[in-house]
Design a protein around this motif. Structure first.
Motif, mmCIF file in Angstrom:
data_model
loop_
_atom_site.group_PDB
_atom_site.id
_atom_site.type_symbol
_atom_site.label_atom_id
_atom_site.label_comp_id
_atom_site.label_asym_id
_atom_site.label_seq_id
_atom_site.Cartn_x
_atom_site.Cartn_y
_atom_site.Cartn_z
ATOM 1 N N VAL A 1 -1.319 -7.568 -0.247
ATOM 2 C CA VAL A 1 -2.595 -7.831 0.431
ATOM 3 C C VAL A 1 -2.999 -6.614 1.262
ATOM 4 C CG1 VAL A 1 -3.797 -9.332 2.064
ATOM 5 C CG2 VAL A 1 -2.012 -10.286 0.611
ATOM 6 N N VAL A 2 -1.991 -6.018 1.926
ATOM 7 C CA VAL A 2 -2.219 -4.853 2.779
ATOM 8 C C VAL A 2 -1.744 -3.623 2.022
ATOM 9 C CG1 VAL A 2 -1.534 -3.739 4.939
ATOM 10 C CG2 VAL A 2 -1.866 -6.214 4.865
ATOM 11 N N ARG A 3 -2.570 -2.614 1.942
ATOM 12 C CA ARG A 3 -2.202 -1.411 1.194
ATOM 13 C C ARG A 3 -1.322 -0.493 2.041
ATOM 14 N NH1 ARG A 3 -2.937 0.510 -3.579
ATOM 15 N NH2 ARG A 3 -4.877 0.376 -4.714
ATOM 16 N N PRO A 4 -0.190 -0.038 1.495
ATOM 17 C CA PRO A 4 0.671 0.856 2.267
ATOM 18 C C PRO A 4 0.096 2.273 2.370
ATOM 19 C CG PRO A 4 1.630 0.408 0.107
ATOM 20 C CD PRO A 4 0.381 -0.411 0.197
ATOM 21 N N ALA A 5 0.438 2.943 3.483
ATOM 22 C CA ALA A 5 0.086 4.354 3.644
ATOM 23 C C ALA A 5 1.056 5.211 2.847
ATOM 24 C CB ALA A 5 0.129 4.735 5.121
ATOM 25 N N ALA A 6 2.291 4.710 2.714
ATOM 26 C CA ALA A 6 3.305 5.421 1.937
ATOM 27 C C ALA A 6 4.329 4.415 1.425
ATOM 28 C CB ALA A 6 4.000 6.467 2.799
ATOM 29 N N GLY A 7 5.064 4.818 0.411
ATOM 30 C CA GLY A 7 6.124 3.971 -0.119
ATOM 31 C C GLY A 7 5.671 3.166 -1.322
ATOM 32 N N GLU A 8 6.584 2.352 -1.814
ATOM 33 C CA GLU A 8 6.349 1.598 -3.049
ATOM 34 C C GLU A 8 6.704 0.133 -2.865
ATOM 35 O OE1 GLU A 8 8.800 3.429 -6.007
ATOM 36 O OE2 GLU A 8 7.822 5.393 -5.780
ATOM 37 N N ILE A 9 6.002 -0.734 -3.601
ATOM 38 C CA ILE A 9 6.354 -2.153 -3.657
ATOM 39 C C ILE A 9 6.560 -2.506 -5.119
ATOM 40 C CG2 ILE A 9 5.597 -4.511 -3.202
ATOM 41 C CD1 ILE A 9 3.673 -3.049 -1.116
ATOM 42 N N TRP A 10 7.756 -2.995 -5.407
ATOM 43 C CA TRP A 10 8.075 -3.398 -6.776
ATOM 44 C C TRP A 10 8.161 -4.914 -6.847
ATOM 45 C CZ3 TRP A 10 8.804 -0.140 -11.004
ATOM 46 C CH2 TRP A 10 8.732 1.226 -10.718
ATOM 47 N N PHE A 11 7.446 -5.489 -7.801
ATOM 48 C CA PHE A 11 7.471 -6.931 -7.986
ATOM 49 C C PHE A 11 7.650 -7.232 -9.466
ATOM 50 C CE2 PHE A 11 5.026 -11.034 -8.519
ATOM 51 C CZ PHE A 11 6.026 -11.833 -8.004
ATOM 52 N N GLU A 12 8.720 -7.934 -9.786
ATOM 53 C CA GLU A 12 9.041 -8.254 -11.178
ATOM 54 C C GLU A 12 8.930 -7.014 -12.071
ATOM 55 O OE1 GLU A 12 6.570 -11.830 -11.857
ATOM 56 O OE2 GLU A 12 8.499 -12.874 -11.839
ATOM 57 N N ASP A 13 9.633 -5.946 -11.650
ATOM 58 C CA ASP A 13 9.731 -4.713 -12.432
ATOM 59 C C ASP A 13 8.409 -3.984 -12.636
ATOM 60 O OD1 ASP A 13 12.496 -5.125 -12.730
ATOM 61 O OD2 ASP A 13 12.120 -6.519 -14.384
ATOM 62 N N GLU A 14 7.484 -4.214 -11.725
ATOM 63 C CA GLU A 14 6.205 -3.536 -11.827
ATOM 64 C C GLU A 14 5.857 -2.973 -10.453
ATOM 65 O OE1 GLU A 14 2.325 -4.730 -14.352
ATOM 66 O OE2 GLU A 14 3.011 -6.167 -12.870
ATOM 67 N N ARG A 15 5.253 -1.809 -10.423
ATOM 68 C CA ARG A 15 4.907 -1.224 -9.135
ATOM 69 C C ARG A 15 3.562 -1.770 -8.656
ATOM 70 N NH1 ARG A 15 4.589 5.084 -7.316
ATOM 71 N NH2 ARG A 15 3.555 4.448 -5.391
ATOM 72 N N LEU A 16 3.650 -2.712 -7.703
ATOM 73 C CA LEU A 16 2.471 -3.460 -7.253
ATOM 74 C C LEU A 16 1.444 -2.564 -6.572
ATOM 75 C CD1 LEU A 16 1.739 -6.492 -7.322
ATOM 76 C CD2 LEU A 16 2.672 -6.698 -5.027
ATOM 77 N N ASP A 17 1.914 -1.638 -5.730
ATOM 78 C CA ASP A 17 0.981 -0.814 -4.951
ATOM 79 C C ASP A 17 0.220 0.186 -5.818
ATOM 80 O OD1 ASP A 17 3.834 0.346 -4.835
ATOM 81 O OD2 ASP A 17 2.556 2.073 -4.451
ATOM 82 N N ALA A 18 0.706 0.424 -7.037
ATOM 83 C CA ALA A 18 0.014 1.380 -7.902
ATOM 84 C C ALA A 18 -1.085 0.709 -8.714
ATOM 85 C CB ALA A 18 1.026 2.054 -8.831
ATOM 86 N N LEU A 19 -1.151 -0.614 -8.663
ATOM 87 C CA LEU A 19 -2.178 -1.340 -9.416
ATOM 88 C C LEU A 19 -3.485 -1.363 -8.632
ATOM 89 C CD1 LEU A 19 -0.087 -4.478 -10.480
ATOM 90 C CD2 LEU A 19 -0.639 -2.488 -11.896
ATOM 91 N N GLY A 20 -4.577 -1.546 -9.321
ATOM 92 C CA GLY A 20 -5.875 -1.705 -8.660
ATOM 93 C C GLY A 20 -5.953 -3.057 -7.970
ATOM 94 N N GLU A 21 -6.922 -3.189 -7.121
ATOM 95 C CA GLU A 21 -7.140 -4.411 -6.334
ATOM 96 C C GLU A 21 -7.141 -5.684 -7.198
ATOM 97 O OE1 GLU A 21 -8.110 -4.459 -2.818
ATOM 98 O OE2 GLU A 21 -7.707 -6.593 -3.115
ATOM 99 N N ALA A 22 -7.872 -5.661 -8.281
ATOM 100 C CA ALA A 22 -8.013 -6.854 -9.124
ATOM 101 C C ALA A 22 -6.683 -7.245 -9.768
ATOM 102 C CB ALA A 22 -9.072 -6.620 -10.193
ATOM 103 N N GLU A 23 -5.963 -6.244 -10.258
ATOM 104 C CA GLU A 23 -4.668 -6.517 -10.896
ATOM 105 C C GLU A 23 -3.651 -7.020 -9.878
ATOM 106 O OE1 GLU A 23 -3.212 -6.757 -13.884
ATOM 107 O OE2 GLU A 23 -5.297 -6.795 -14.514
ATOM 108 N N ARG A 24 -3.682 -6.408 -8.687
ATOM 109 C CA ARG A 24 -2.746 -6.841 -7.643
ATOM 110 C C ARG A 24 -2.995 -8.298 -7.277
ATOM 111 N NH1 ARG A 24 -3.634 -3.959 -2.633
ATOM 112 N NH2 ARG A 24 -5.234 -2.871 -3.803
ATOM 113 N N SER A 25 -4.248 -8.646 -7.108
ATOM 114 C CA SER A 25 -4.495 -10.031 -6.707
ATOM 115 C C SER A 25 -4.197 -10.983 -7.859
ATOM 116 C CB SER A 25 -5.892 -10.201 -6.110
ATOM 117 O OG SER A 25 -6.842 -10.267 -7.100
#
Ligand code: ADP
Ligand code: ADP
Length: 223
Positions: free
Chosen positions: A52-76
């Protein structure tokens, strides 16, 4: 193999660093309490894990996918399909009945109304509030609203349930009952549970502990 993982996660609001280089791995089916002083970044951490909140740095991995690298629509889309969230005040839609609220995640995912209703009623039953299904939120107690909120968070079989002070507005006995049910239903569904809480009694119902101070993980206890 974590289901959800933060790596070097940093979140800033202007000058404030709310989350500071956090590494945190959530194992599938695990039950974690996130504790720490007010303003230490617990809420921001959980919202960042949810994408929901975009990081300034770092990565978020969810079910083997990098969540923070996805666009807004895909993330939601990932969040709606595979995560459940519970907030302090339930966050249900007051114009809808409890069962209609619980049906919402399924309907967003394209499940037909009849089937969604059936599944929502099963979840309300598991949370002990099936008899209140056709009432609106204003006509039930705070504990009953939270039970419906937990049903809504779990109705679509998410991999992870993230809860931000889910029992913070309840008296301590009700809080403990709702939390107990939340833990057992989440466990039965095989979902991981992450609960932000100030309450040591609530935390004692969970297995793992993360203590956050000044935006950092100060302590990590894994059962
Ligand atoms: P906690 O959940 O531990 O109380 P928060 O994540 O809410 O902590 O807040 C961490 C820090 O970030 C605090 O200094 C808070 O004031 C700040 N903060 C949180 N949300 C916002 C926001 N939307 N805008 C600006 N600052 C925020
Ligand atoms: P908690 O401490 O229970 O996490 P807060 O009262 O700190 O909750 O925050 C409630 C809401 O206000 C959150 O959505 C948070 O993002 C926002 N918030 C917190 N601190 C600030 C701030 N300094 N400026 C703007 N919004 C904030």
């Amino acid at each position: 193999p974590a289901v959800l993982e933060a790596r070097g996660l940093t979140v800033r609001y202007g000058e404030t660093t709310a989350v500071d280089s956090v590494d945190l791995a959530v194992a599938p089916g695990s039950r974690t309490a996130v504790m720490g002083p007010s303003g230490s970044g617990k809420s921001t951490l959980v919202h960042a894990l949810a994408g929901v909140v975009r990081p300034a740095a770092g990565e978020i991995w969810f079910e083997d996918e990098r969540l923070d690298a996805l666009g807004e629509a895909e993330r939601s889309r990932r969040r709606l399909a595979r995560m459940g969230m519970v907030f302090q005040l339930g966050d249900l839609v007051p114009e809808l009945t409890l069962v209609e609220n619980v049906m919402l995640p399924l309907q967003v995912l394209g499940v037909r109304a009849r089937q969604a209703r059936e599944r929502a009623l099963e979840m309300l039953d598991a949370l002990g509030v099936a008899d209140l299904a056709d009432r609106r939120t204003g006509a039930v107690s705070g504990g009953q609203v939270q039970r419906a909120a937990v049903a809504r968070a779990l109705v679509h079989d998410p991999a992870v349930v993230l809860a931000d002070e889910p029992t913070g507005a309840l008296d301590s006995l009700t809080a403990e009952q709702v939390l107990d049910t939340m833990v057992s239903v989440t466990t039965a569904a095989g979902a991981a549970l992450v609960v932000v809480t100030h309450d040591h009694v609530v935390a004692s119902h969970l297995d793992d502990l993360v203590v956050v101070r000044d935006g950092r993980v100060a302590e990590r206890v894994v059962a």
